[in-house]
Motif scaffolding. Structure first.
Motif, PDB file in Angstrom:
ATOM      1  N   ASN A  80     107.219 126.741  34.267  1.00  0.00           N
ATOM      2  CA  ASN A  80     108.361 126.006  34.847  1.00  0.00           C
ATOM      3  C   ASN A  80     109.889 126.735  34.779  1.00  0.00           C
ATOM      4  O   ASN A  80     110.466 126.850  33.469  1.00  0.00           O
TER       5      ASN A  80
ATOM      6  N   ASN B 107     113.920 127.425  36.730  1.00  0.00           N
ATOM      7  CA  ASN B 107     114.606 127.162  37.843  1.00  0.00           C
ATOM      8  C   ASN B 107     115.475 128.694  38.223  1.00  0.00           C
ATOM      9  O   ASN B 107     115.416 129.201  37.491  1.00  0.00           O
TER      10      ASN B 107
ATOM     11  N   ASP C  84     111.852 122.421  38.567  1.00  0.00           N
ATOM     12  CA  ASP C  84     112.227 121.174  38.517  1.00  0.00           C
ATOM     13  C   ASP C  84     112.342 120.509  40.081  1.00  0.00           C
ATOM     14  O   ASP C  84     112.640 121.198  40.941  1.00  0.00           O
TER      15      ASP C  84
ATOM     16  N   ALA D 165     111.532 116.881  33.026  1.00  0.00           N
ATOM     17  CA  ALA D 165     111.646 117.269  34.310  1.00  0.00           C
ATOM     18  C   ALA D 165     110.531 118.491  34.590  1.00  0.00           C
ATOM     19  O   ALA D 165     109.830 118.545  35.446  1.00  0.00           O
ATOM     20  N   GLY D 166     110.781 119.516  33.645  1.00  0.00           N
ATOM     21  CA  GLY D 166     109.552 120.450  33.758  1.00  0.00           C
ATOM     22  C   GLY D 166     108.307 119.826  33.440  1.00  0.00           C
ATOM     23  O   GLY D 166     107.183 120.419  34.068  1.00  0.00           O
TER      24      GLY D 166
ATOM     25  N   ALA E  23     107.268 118.122  36.656  1.00  0.00           N
ATOM     26  CA  ALA E  23     106.962 119.028  37.684  1.00  0.00           C
ATOM     27  C   ALA E  23     105.507 119.757  37.447  1.00  0.00           C
ATOM     28  O   ALA E  23     104.831 119.991  38.724  1.00  0.00           O
TER      29      ALA E  23
END
Length: 211
Positions: A55, A57, A73, A83-84, A87
């Motif tokens: 994970n 971004n 995310d 959020a990770g 995901a």
């Protein structure tokens, strides 16, 4: 619970943080003893999991050499590790529907225990818990834990509708097993947050002869 009877578990390495305490950049890409932290994390988790994803971004190309699927995310604003985890749960449901559990681990923890998945599953099953997290030195490490894929819709509601950010507020809603590892001769959940931590990690790597 023998290792052979452990439920299939996908591992997610959480590397989506902004590394402000290191002046930006990717903490897992820092080197310790000639190997990146991320290399060490992957080496520890791969034998314990039925596949690994990352994970993170931003540009996924910066992780291309590690050969892992990079899953960003999908909740905007860098809301943190929950959020990770979300995901990863969503990705698992869509791509590995036969897997019911995800193991999350921080991408800046180079000395993760080799029995992490096994002990978390054993405690979860023994205590009939919905979730399980790791602990050491009288401190819980909620970012390192087992997550039931079936809870992903509830987690999305908590993140998007309730604006929940703290992992321990989320885990408090469910029966939770906490598994403690010894912190000597080194804490397996030591994390490299600062430049000074990298220096300490070099010292610890020398103690960790099998790293």
């Amino acid at each position: 619970m023998p290792a052979t009877s452990l439920p299939s578990t996908l591992g997610v390495v959480l590397a989506g943080g902004l590394a402000r305490r290191m002046g930006g950049g990717d903490k897992p890409m820092r080197s310790i003893g000639g190997r990146t932290i991320l290399e060490r994390v992957i080496a520890r988790l791969s034998p314990q999991c039925d596949g690994l994803i990352l994970n993170a971004n931003g540009d996924p190309g910066r992780f291309a050499s590690f050969g892992l699927r990079v899953v960003p995310d999908d909740v905007p604003g860098f809301p943190g590790p929950l959020a990770g985890i979300l995901a990863a749960l969503d990705w698992t449901a869509a791509n590995r529907p036969e897997i019911a559990w995800v193991l999350s681990a921080a991408g800046d923890c180079p000395f993760l225990p080799r029995d992490l998945v096994g002990r978390l599953h054993e405690a979860r099953a023994r205590e009939n818990a919905q979730l399980a997290v790791a602990a050491s030195a009288d401190q819980s490490h909620p970012v390192i834990g087992l997550w039931r894929v079936a809870l992903r819709d509830e987690l999305r509601h908590a993140l998007v509708v309730e604006d929940l950010r703290k992992i321990d507020l989320w885990t408090a809603r469910y029966p939770l097993a906490t598994v403690t590892w010894p912190a000597k001769p080194l804490d397996p959940f030591f994390n490299a947050n600062t430049v000074e931590d990298i220096t300490e990690a070099e010292r610890l790597a020398a103690l960790d002869a099998t790293s």
